[in-house]
Design a protein around this motif. Structure first.
Motif, PDB file in Angstrom:
ATOM      1  N   ARG A  76       3.405 -10.659  47.886  1.00  0.00           N
ATOM      2  CA  ARG A  76       4.344  -9.528  47.902  1.00  0.00           C
ATOM      3  C   ARG A  76       3.739  -8.235  48.414  1.00  0.00           C
ATOM      4  N   GLY A  77       2.415  -8.169  48.443  1.00  0.00           N
ATOM      5  CA  GLY A  77       1.794  -6.927  48.902  1.00  0.00           C
ATOM      6  C   GLY A  77       2.056  -5.764  47.972  1.00  0.00           C
ATOM      7  N   ILE A  78       2.106  -6.081  46.676  1.00  0.00           N
ATOM      8  CA  ILE A  78       2.382  -5.048  45.684  1.00  0.00           C
ATOM      9  C   ILE A  78       1.149  -4.880  44.798  1.00  0.00           C
ATOM     10  N   GLY A  79       0.671  -3.653  44.687  1.00  0.00           N
ATOM     11  CA  GLY A  79      -0.454  -3.389  43.799  1.00  0.00           C
ATOM     12  C   GLY A  79       0.068  -3.060  42.414  1.00  0.00           C
ATOM     13  N   TYR A  80      -0.537  -3.652  41.403  1.00  0.00           N
ATOM     14  CA  TYR A  80      -0.040  -3.486  40.038  1.00  0.00           C
ATOM     15  C   TYR A  80      -1.178  -2.937  39.189  1.00  0.00           C
ATOM     16  N   VAL A  81      -0.958  -1.773  38.616  1.00  0.00           N
ATOM     17  CA  VAL A  81      -1.949  -1.224  37.686  1.00  0.00           C
ATOM     18  C   VAL A  81      -1.394  -1.439  36.280  1.00  0.00           C
ATOM     19  N   ILE A 140      -6.929   1.215  39.135  1.00  0.00           N
ATOM     20  CA  ILE A 140      -6.147   1.858  40.198  1.00  0.00           C
ATOM     21  C   ILE A 140      -6.800   1.597  41.553  1.00  0.00           C
ATOM     22  N   GLY A 141      -8.148   1.744  41.579  1.00  0.00           N
ATOM     23  CA  GLY A 141      -8.873   1.507  42.828  1.00  0.00           C
ATOM     24  C   GLY A 141      -8.718   0.083  43.314  1.00  0.00           C
ATOM     25  N   ARG A 142      -8.786  -0.870  42.381  1.00  0.00           N
ATOM     26  CA  ARG A 142      -8.664  -2.278  42.738  1.00  0.00           C
ATOM     27  C   ARG A 142      -7.304  -2.558  43.378  1.00  0.00           C
ATOM     28  N   ALA A 143      -6.244  -1.976  42.791  1.00  0.00           N
ATOM     29  CA  ALA A 143      -4.909  -2.193  43.349  1.00  0.00           C
ATOM     30  C   ALA A 143      -4.784  -1.541  44.730  1.00  0.00           C
ATOM     31  N   LEU A 144      -5.364  -0.343  44.871  1.00  0.00           N
ATOM     32  CA  LEU A 144      -5.312   0.364  46.157  1.00  0.00           C
ATOM     33  C   LEU A 144      -5.988  -0.440  47.258  1.00  0.00           C
TER      34      LEU A 144
ATOM     35  N   LEU B 128      -3.198  -9.421  43.119  1.00  0.00           N
ATOM     36  CA  LEU B 128      -4.213  -8.984  44.077  1.00  0.00           C
ATOM     37  C   LEU B 128      -4.315  -9.947  45.256  1.00  0.00           C
ATOM     38  N   GLY B 129      -3.334 -10.838  45.369  1.00  0.00           N
ATOM     39  CA  GLY B 129      -3.241 -11.650  46.570  1.00  0.00           C
ATOM     40  C   GLY B 129      -3.824 -13.046  46.468  1.00  0.00           C
TER      41      GLY B 129
END
Lengths: 289, 228
Positions: A76-81, A140-144, B128-129
């Motif tokens: 999905r290309g969605i970052g989740y924090v 947050i960094g990991r999701a970014l 995260l893919g």
């Protein structure tokens, strides 16, 4: 553009929500616990499946029960924090940050994110040794860095003490301004929302609630019912602001009522007559005795 | 130091134990994953059958294996025809006997650690893919490493001590299936064999201690890697 129309029943929650908003900036989703905020972003992320509905982000359909589309969370290309960070305990901070890099999409630059979130001193540490605020910044960094095109944040500051909160909020604002990433930000804390949100939706019992009067620039007035006009379906109120027309009421003339008037509902119509300025409520949301 | 017969029994015991762990490791992870993560028809039956070796007398297991896997047994004949493999009365048969006995221990400890894995971490990996295979390899597997290690140690220990199923299935053939416990049994049955039996007991104790110490070191190392 973020278009959502989802329905999901799970346990006591009956979620039925539809909205379409400009994706850019920070969209705050607030409401009491149990109102379905987390379920809503789990549905966006693909971690839960709507019973029916449609989810579109930008030009990409992520879910559509009518045509059987259900994009897997990893695609999905969605970052989740997450509220509880969910850093991988068996990896260093640096490995955690790089975990989502394999996607091969153009993610944010590693050094830039490390600098933005002030993570340089933490890279060799293990998640266990991080404070709540540090862990949240790493999350947050990991999701970014995963190349996400939109960021979901679920009460990222809920488990963080007030000083840390003040430390992280500027980082989130910087994400919006520097990385220009759309963010859906779930929180029940009004002060957080006031500090960062560009747009707000409120949930109650699985539904979207009307914008809360408190968040509005309007005010509450005490007014007296002057009379009813059944033909036009209106009731005339006398208030400190002047004469107000509202949808027909049942109370007899002379009754005192409280009127919540939002700024968006007021429109000057007789500015020419400065001494007797009249305002008309276009759509009074709530009229209570 | 050690006599030729003692060296032979010790080497055979180690070889059987190592192969027992190697043979049960991957199937153990697979079955543990099925039992921990999947619901399917006959799950309770599989779980029950899996635990039979823990509750049945080992001799009964050995006898069942002899019937099924002996040269004239249905599976034994097929193995022999198709692959030219014969388990009855060979050291490979001793491996099979201790593998059957050790399998429930292996599955149990891996399953317990799988059930303890925080599924939310796997969900995070997905956002995260990572697809399911990568999630398993990069998140689940490292997190269950202590359980896998425990299972391997239990299987190794079970194999070293295995007696009943082995002697029933593959008999007590010097140099082929006579592991340490079987050699000890033989000496105990031999007139004037007390001294030799005592030496075998000492060897068994030394081996067990070495294995326990080694596993302790390995467990500590895994834990440190996991927790940082």
């Amino acid at each position: 553009m973020l278009q959502v129309q989802v329905r999901r029943r799970i346990g006591a929650l009956d979620l039925d929500v539809g909205f379409a908003v400009e994706a850019a900036g920070i969209l705050a989703v607030h409401g009491p616990s149990g109102s379905g905020k987390t379920t809503l972003i789990n549905l966006l992320a693909g971690l839960e499946r709507p019973d029916s509905g449609r989810i579109v982000i930008g030009d990409r359909v992520l879910f559509d029960s009518a045509s059987g589309i259900d994009v897997k969370p990893q695609a999905r290309g969605i970052g989740y924090v997450f509220q509880d960070c969910r850093l991988f305990p068996h990896m260093s901070v640096a490995s955690n940050l790089r975990y989502g890099r394999h996607r091969g999409e153009r993610g944010a630059d590693f050094d830039q994110v490390v600098a933005l979130l002030d993570l340089g001193a933490l890279l060799a540490r293990r998640p266990r040794s991080l404070s709540g605020g540090e862990a949240q910044r790493v999350a947050i960094g990991r999701a970014l860095l995963s190349g996400a095109r939109i960021l979901l944040m679920d009460e990222p500051l809920a488990s963080v003490d007030p000083e840390r909160k003040a430390e992280i909020l500027p980082f989130i604002r910087r994400l919006r301004d520097v990385v220009t990433l759309p963010i859906v930000y779930v929180s029940h804390a009004a002060d957080e929302i006031a500090q960062i949100a560009d747009r707000t939706i409120r949930m109650e019992n699985g539904r979207l609630a009307a914008p809360s009067p408190a968040a509005d620039a309007g005010s509450r007035l005490i007014a007296v019912i002057r009379g009813h006009d059944a033909d036009s379906g209106l009731t005339v109120l006398e208030s400190p602001l002047g004469r107000l027309l509202v949808p027909l009421r049942t109370e007899p003339p002379g009754t005192m009522v409280r009127v919540a008037v939002g700024a968006m509902h007021i429109e000057p119509i007789a500015a020419a007559d400065a001494e007797d300025l009249t305002v008309l409520p276009m759509r009074p949301k709530r009229i209570a005795v | 130091m050690l006599t030729a017969a003692e060296t032979e029994a010790l080497a055979l015991s180690l070889r059987v134990a190592v192969w027992c762990v190697a043979a049960t490791l991957l199937p153990g992870i697979g079955v543990a994953w099925l039992l921990a993560r999947r619901d399917f028809y006959g799950k309770a039956l599989l779980n029950g059958a899996l635990h039979l070796p823990l509750v049945l007398p080992p001799v009964a297991i050995g006898y069942l294996m002899l019937v099924a896997l002996g040269r004239n047994g249905p599976f034994g004949a097929w193995l022999n025809d198709a692959f030219g493999v014969s388990l009855a009365f060979t050291w490979q048969g001793a491996v099979a006997a201790s593998a059957v006995m050790a399998f429930p221990l292996m599955v149990r400890s891996i399953r317990l650690s799988l059930e303890a894995v925080d599924r939310r971490l796997e969900a995070a990996a997905a956002t995260l893919g990572s697809g399911p295979p990568r999630v398993f390899l990069t998140v689940t597997l490292p997190l269950i490493a202590p359980g896998i290690l425990t299972g391997a140690i239990l299987a190794f220990a079970r194999s070293l001590g295995e007696f009943g199923a082995t002697i029933t299935f593959v008999s007590n053939i010097a140099g082929e299936t006579r592991t340490l416990p079987l050699a000890l049994y033989t000496m105990a049955q031999t007139p004037d064999g007390e001294a030799a039996a005592m030496r075998l007991v000492a060897i068994s104790v030394a081996l067990a201690m070495a294995a326990l110490l080694g596993s302790e070191v390995a467990a500590r190392r895994v834990r440190r890697r996991l927790e940082g």
